[in-house]
Design a protein around this motif. Structure first.
Motif, PDB file in Angstrom:
ATOM      1  N   THR A 335      -1.810   1.088   7.604  1.00 28.58           N
ATOM      2  CA  THR A 335      -0.529   1.704   7.260  1.00 28.58           C
ATOM      3  C   THR A 335      -0.621   2.558   5.998  1.00 28.58           C
ATOM      4  O   THR A 335       0.355   3.177   5.610  1.00 28.58           O
ATOM      5  N   TRP A 336      -1.776   2.566   5.349  1.00 31.91           N
ATOM      6  CA  TRP A 336      -2.012   3.374   4.153  1.00 31.91           C
ATOM      7  C   TRP A 336      -1.093   2.967   2.996  1.00 31.91           C
ATOM      8  O   TRP A 336      -0.777   3.776   2.129  1.00 31.91           O
ATOM      9  N   GLU A 337      -0.681   1.719   2.960  1.00 29.47           N
ATOM     10  CA  GLU A 337       0.154   1.262   1.858  1.00 29.47           C
ATOM     11  C   GLU A 337      -0.704   0.595   0.793  1.00 29.47           C
ATOM     12  O   GLU A 337      -1.888   0.303   1.005  1.00 29.47           O
ATOM     13  N   TYR A 338      -0.089   0.336  -0.339  1.00 24.41           N
ATOM     14  CA  TYR A 338      -0.797  -0.270  -1.454  1.00 24.41           C
ATOM     15  C   TYR A 338      -0.684  -1.788  -1.355  1.00 24.41           C
ATOM     16  O   TYR A 338       0.424  -2.327  -1.208  1.00 24.41           O
ATOM     17  N   PRO A 339      -1.809  -2.515  -1.439  1.00 29.86           N
ATOM     18  CA  PRO A 339      -1.766  -3.971  -1.393  1.00 29.86           C
ATOM     19  C   PRO A 339      -1.026  -4.551  -2.591  1.00 29.86           C
ATOM     20  O   PRO A 339      -0.832  -3.882  -3.613  1.00 29.86           O
TER      21      PRO A 339
END
Length: 382
Positions: A335-339
């Motif tokens: 999803t290309w989100e930040y962990p």
């Protein structure tokens, strides 16, 4: 439990607790409810690759994720019902993966718009949902404030960085998404764009070249953060300048259509969430960030355990699984989100958070969008 006419409500036992077997039959028949198992292969997870999680293109070359592995977490068993404001294409593979680890676990997911899920919960005499999977903090904070959720155990909360959890412990973030300026690479280089969100309302280069999605919850949360950080007067002035002076255009289809419009050169810049470039625009779209203002605010997707759950312990353990090394690596590469945990890095294609400066504020304060909606209506934006 009884209705207003004194008759017994079908599906409830005599002690007031709704029969879980009734719930499961009823909600399997309802629109938007699917078994986690039916989404196999939606993002590359097939029968021959049951140990593969995430997008192979972006997993390649990455180090093994840090954090706590699913193997080290409590086993999951029984029946879980999840109400998800995140779509099946975004998280279906991950939930299927978790279900596949345990022979005695069955997960049913109701995917729907977040606002519709909240309305459903508020109209249900007792919700069958064990876990609420929110697409932003506003929904989770609202459920907490209305008494629908319970406090998460320390072993869940302790996994997450402090900026991505409810201070009261009722919800935890799973991913972070930052506001960003999508720009057309043929029109600008990143270093040509302002690092101040207010400059976009003043710079003549952007007249008739900006797009925003005012009907989207993420945009409204951004504007709420602007009100909280910079004040009502400065926010209203910014909105007026964007509409009257810059001729900002409303996206015809949310953040996705906005990113496509930027990529196609219909406009040169657009206010959006950082991850939309994953799905739209191709190589023609870049990302620029402002610094220490509302233009670089972030929100989180996340989870909360429902107070009506028959098994809050298993529900909390599921939430913990979303914070596992495997799940966080999935989010980063798919999803290309930040962990939200230590040990898992964002993609190299994304800037590290040390490259821009997000503002500090309590995400719970995004809970009340009404003043923001009123402002947008008064300025004829909505």
């Amino acid at each position: 439990m009884h209705g207003s006419d004194g008759t017994r409500v079908p599906g409830h036992d005599h002690g007031g607790r709704r029969s879980r077997s009734y719930d499961r039959r009823r909600f399997l028949a309802a629109a938007g409810v699917v078994s986690a198992g039916v989404v196999s292969g939606c993002l590359g997870l097939g029968d021959d690759e049951s140990d593969v999680l995430g997008d192979p293109e972006y997993r390649e070359g990455r180090p093994d994720p840090g954090g706590v592995s699913i193997e080290e977490m409590p086993d999951l068993n029984g029946d879980l019902t999840i109400y998800s404001g995140r779509s099946q294409p975004r998280i279906g593979e991950l939930i299927e993966y978790v279900e596949a680890q345990y022979d005695e676990l069955t997960i049913e997911v109701r995917y729907d718009d977040t606002a519709d899920l909240i309305s459903t919960i508020e109209t249900e005499a007792e919700t069958p949902a064990d876990v609420f999977y929110g697409s932003e903090t506003q929904s989770m904070t609202h459920l907490k404030d209305e008494g629908y959720t319970v406090e998460l155990p320390d072993e869940v909360i302790d996994l997450v960085d402090t900026g991505s959890i409810d201070p009261d412990g009722h919800w935890t973030g799973f991913t972070r998404r930052f506001r960003a300026m999508a720009y057309n690479r043929d029109a600008y280089d990143a270093d040509e764009l302002p690092d101040d969100i207010f400059a976009y309302a003043e710079d003549e280069r952007f007249q008739d070249e900006i797009m925003w999605p005012p009907d989207q919850g993420s945009f409204q949360a951004f504007l709420t953060s602007m009100r909280l950080l910079h004040g009502e007067e400065e926010t209203r002035s910014w909105v007026q300048s964007m509409t009257d002076d810059q001729g900002v255009e409303a996206s015809p289809g949310g953040d996705s259509a906005l990113a496509q419009a930027v990529g196609d050169g219909e406009v040169s810049v657009g206010l959006t969430n950082h991850y939309v470039v994953r799905d739209h625009g191709g190589d023609s779209v870049g990302l620029a960030f402002t610094s220490d203002d509302a233009g670089a605010m972030y929100n989180v997707t996340g989870g909360a355990v429902m107070a009506d759950s028959d098994d809050t312990e298993t529900a909390a353990n599921f939430v913990q699984h979303m914070l596992s090394a495997e799940a966080q690596e999935y989010f980063a590469t798919t999803t290309w989100e930040y962990p939200v945990i230590d040990g898992v890095a964002p993609l190299e294609e994304l800037p590290g958070t040390d490259e821009f400066e997000p503002p500090e504020f309590d995400l719970n304060e995004l809970d009340d969008p009404d003043p923001t909606l009123e402002l947008l209506r008064e300025e004829d934006v909505l």
